[in-house]
Motif scaffolding. Structure first.
Motif, short mmCIF file in Angstrom:
data_model
loop_
_atom_site.label_atom_id
_atom_site.label_comp_id
_atom_site.label_asym_id
_atom_site.label_seq_id
_atom_site.Cartn_x
_atom_site.Cartn_y
_atom_site.Cartn_z
N LEU A 18 0.76 -1.08 0.02
CA LEU A 18 -0.27 -0.05 0.26
C LEU A 18 1.02 1.28 -0.23
N GLY A 19 0.83 1.78 -0.82
CA GLY A 19 1.82 3.31 -0.76
C GLY A 19 1.14 4.04 -2.14
N ALA A 20 2.18 5.23 -2.77
CA ALA A 20 1.52 5.86 -3.57
C ALA A 20 2.53 6.05 -4.91
N ILE A 57 -1.82 0.13 -4.42
CA ILE A 57 -2.27 -0.97 -3.89
C ILE A 57 -1.83 -2.26 -4.47
N GLY A 58 -1.04 -3.45 -3.94
CA GLY A 58 -0.88 -4.15 -5.20
C GLY A 58 -0.13 -5.42 -3.79
N ILE A 77 -2.35 -2.01 -8.76
CA ILE A 77 -2.89 -1.26 -9.51
C ILE A 77 -3.59 0.96 -9.11
N GLY A 78 -3.86 1.65 -8.50
CA GLY A 78 -4.39 2.40 -8.21
C GLY A 78 -4.46 3.24 -9.20
N GLY A 79 -4.66 4.47 -8.53
CA GLY A 79 -5.48 5.92 -9.35
C GLY A 79 -6.52 6.04 -8.57
N PHE A 80 -7.53 5.29 -9.49
CA PHE A 80 -9.14 5.38 -9.26
C PHE A 80 -10.03 6.56 -9.60
#
Length: 143
Positions: A18-20, A57-58, A77-80
């Motif tokens: 979990l991160g950015a 998240i991954g 995957i991310g952004g959303f």
């Protein structure tokens, strides 16, 4: 989840991540427009400068084959579309690692990275779709 033990051959580790991810892009678009009813062509360049953060998240996995040979795989995957984030971003990668010395390892692998993003509103709205992939090589030093 980690079944690896110090000094043993083999073992597997699985992690949730979990991160950015921070993006900074500076794309340019050169264009030439030829008027339909004659006249000189018009040429110009549009330059954009954009940066943003995507929540990510991954999962990743580490497979220890021997004390020298290790394999890694990861994806996220991310952004959303949260705030200024990408509408959607994803990445996949894997690599092999070879311990060449107690304090160093070499790595070779492949990475794929993609994002779709819409920024701004009205006449200022831009949509960016980017797909990147390729081989990578690296060295790690341990202390």
């Amino acid at each position: 989840l980690d079944s690896r033990r110090q000094g043993q051959d083999g073992g597997t580790a699985l992690w949730a991540n979990l991160g950015a991810r921070y993006w900074q892009t500076e794309p340019t678009l050169d264009y030439t427009w030829n008027p339909i009813f004659g006249g000189d062509p018009v040429s110009d360049t549009i330059a954009l400068d954009d940066n943003w953060w995507d929540p990510i998240i991954g999962a990743s996995a580490h497979f220890k084959v021997t004390r020298v040979v290790h394999f890694f795989a990861k994806g996220s995957i991310g952004g959303f579309g949260i705030g200024e984030a990408s509408d959607f971003t994803w990445d996949l990668g894997s690599y092999a690692s070879f311990r060449i010395w107690e304090y160093a390892a070499i790595h070779a692998g492949y990475q794929v990275l993609n994002y779709d993003r819409t920024a701004g509103e009205g006449d200022e709205q831009t949509t960016t779709k980017q797909h990147m992939s390729g081989l990578f090589f690296g060295v790690s030093f341990f202390y």
